[in-house]
Design a protein around this motif. Structure first.
Motif, PDB file in Angstrom:
ATOM      1  N   VAL A 153       0.787  -1.170  -0.056  1.00 28.20           N
ATOM      2  CA  VAL A 153       0.126  -0.021  -0.127  1.00 28.20           C
ATOM      3  C   VAL A 153       0.757   1.293   0.001  1.00 28.20           C
ATOM      4  N   LEU A 154       0.505   1.869  -1.112  1.00 27.02           N
ATOM      5  CA  LEU A 154       1.433   3.297  -1.236  1.00 27.02           C
ATOM      6  C   LEU A 154       0.358   4.309  -0.675  1.00 27.02           C
ATOM      7  N   SER A 155       0.928   5.268   0.172  1.00 31.06           N
ATOM      8  CA  SER A 155      -0.142   6.520   0.763  1.00 31.06           C
ATOM      9  C   SER A 155       0.713   7.831   0.527  1.00 31.06           C
ATOM     10  N   PRO A 156       0.671   8.277  -0.835  1.00 30.11           N
ATOM     11  CA  PRO A 156       1.357   9.539  -1.144  1.00 30.11           C
ATOM     12  C   PRO A 156       0.720  10.571  -0.203  1.00 30.11           C
ATOM     13  N   GLU A 157       1.627  11.609   0.048  1.00 30.80           N
ATOM     14  CA  GLU A 157       1.310  12.818   0.764  1.00 30.80           C
ATOM     15  C   GLU A 157       1.411  14.007   0.082  1.00 30.80           C
ATOM     16  N   ALA A 158       0.731  15.263   0.674  1.00 31.90           N
ATOM     17  CA  ALA A 158       0.774  16.408  -0.289  1.00 31.90           C
ATOM     18  C   ALA A 158       2.261  16.796  -0.491  1.00 31.90           C
ATOM     19  N   GLY A 159       2.408  17.453  -1.692  1.00 28.33           N
ATOM     20  CA  GLY A 159       3.828  18.010  -2.232  1.00 28.33           C
ATOM     21  C   GLY A 159       4.222  16.613  -2.938  1.00 28.33           C
ATOM     22  N   LEU A 160       3.491  16.199  -3.851  1.00 27.66           N
ATOM     23  CA  LEU A 160       3.521  14.869  -4.703  1.00 27.66           C
ATOM     24  C   LEU A 160       4.766  15.082  -5.744  1.00 27.66           C
ATOM     25  N   ASP A 161       5.208  16.268  -6.092  1.00 32.88           N
ATOM     26  CA  ASP A 161       6.534  16.225  -6.643  1.00 32.88           C
ATOM     27  C   ASP A 161       7.556  15.777  -5.982  1.00 32.88           C
ATOM     28  N   ASP A 162       7.663  16.361  -4.556  1.00 31.39           N
ATOM     29  CA  ASP A 162       8.611  15.695  -3.564  1.00 31.39           C
ATOM     30  C   ASP A 162       8.341  14.310  -3.561  1.00 31.39           C
ATOM     31  N   TRP A 163       7.183  13.782  -3.401  1.00 30.35           N
ATOM     32  CA  TRP A 163       7.232  12.579  -2.909  1.00 30.35           C
ATOM     33  C   TRP A 163       7.592  11.700  -4.145  1.00 30.35           C
ATOM     34  N   LEU A 164       7.190  12.099  -5.328  1.00 31.37           N
ATOM     35  CA  LEU A 164       7.863  11.436  -6.502  1.00 31.37           C
ATOM     36  C   LEU A 164       9.311  11.141  -6.598  1.00 31.37           C
ATOM     37  N   LEU A 224      -4.541  10.577   2.481  1.00 29.58           N
ATOM     38  CA  LEU A 224      -3.829  11.566   2.897  1.00 29.58           C
ATOM     39  C   LEU A 224      -3.842  12.921   1.815  1.00 29.58           C
ATOM     40  N   LEU A 225      -4.392  12.788   0.855  1.00 29.59           N
ATOM     41  CA  LEU A 225      -4.399  14.012  -0.039  1.00 29.59           C
ATOM     42  C   LEU A 225      -6.031  14.604   0.002  1.00 29.59           C
ATOM     43  N   SER A 226      -5.949  15.760  -0.496  1.00 28.81           N
ATOM     44  CA  SER A 226      -7.243  16.288  -0.824  1.00 28.81           C
ATOM     45  C   SER A 226      -7.610  16.684  -2.357  1.00 28.81           C
TER      46      SER A 226
END
Length: 239
Positions: free
Chosen positions: A22-33, A58-60
């Motif tokens: 399970v991947l749970s990306p957080e806001a600041g998707l460019d940094d997360w990538l 965790l995203l809106s």
């Protein structure tokens, strides 16, 4: 002409379990990538062939970069089999090729054969077996996977490079651990990984993981335990 008098064949079905990450990306998707790219660079095979569930909890709806996020994962070879935690009505998700969701499943926290030295395959003295543990009384070879979400996994022998052990509880390897060991997959942060000889490709506990390059070289080849402290995996020698 078909013969309707013949008995109908019996349909057989067998269960097969797979471990989905399970991947749970957080806001600041460019940094997360960028963080994902760094992880893939350190361990290129980590996501290869692994089914991935994408958790958008965790995203809106207006998270910057959300519209391009799913295609970016596909470009990196991340195989998404399900998406949860988001809403298909979000405008940013209109262009996503949303895969069908899976129902149920156990929650998981945030899968050439090398020659084994005879001495490394010699079982070490063992503590009392935990209740409900799965005992594997053979080496686990490259390409093999052991999945046991109901408790500890105890391997009497070595775990080869390319093999994977996944346990709801702790993982005990009485031999050389060269492959991957995943403990606490049911959300048990107190689970541990024990190895008589540590040469692991990856260790993970409750969704947090550490690859070979991040393990202190001084601990390689020694008897160790890995545990979770403050959301960080710590590897310690067993004296």
């Amino acid at each position: 002409m078909s013969d309707d008098s013949r008995p109908l064949p019996r349909i057989r079905a067998r269960g097969r379990s797979f471990l989905a990450l399970v991947l749970s990306p957080e806001a600041g998707l460019d940094d997360w990538l960028r963080g994902l790219d760094a992880q893939i660079a350190r361990s290129p095979s980590f996501f290869v062939g692994k089914p991935i569930i994408l958790d958008l909890g965790l995203l809106s709806a207006d998270a910057e970069g959300l519209a391009e996020f799913y295609p970016a994962l596909l470009e990196r070879g991340v195989r998404v089999i399900g998406i949860e935690g988001g809403d298909r009505s979000w405008a940013a998700l209109a262009g996503w090729d949303w895969p069908d969701s899976f129902e149920g499943g156990r929650a998981s926290g945030t899968v050439a054969i090398p020659e084994e030295d005879a001495a490394e395959d010699t079982p070490a003295p063992q503590p009392a077996v935990p209740v409900g543990a799965l005992i594997v009384e053979r080496p686990v070879r490259s390409g093999q996977s052991i999945l046991y979400p109901d408790g500890d996994v105890i391997v009497i022998g070595s775990v080869a490079s390319g093999a994977e052990i996944s346990a709801g509880g702790s993982v005990h390897v009485y031999g050389t651990l060269r492959g991957r060991a995943i403990a606490g997959m049911g959300g048990q942060a107190g689970a541990r990984i024990f190895a008589t000889v540590m040469k692991a490709e990856l260790v993970a506990i409750d969704g947090y993981y550490m690859i070979a390059e991040e393990i202190d070289p001084a601990l390689t080849g020694r008897a160790v335990q890995a545990l979770l402290e403050d959301d960080t995996i710590v590897v310690r020698a067993i004296d």
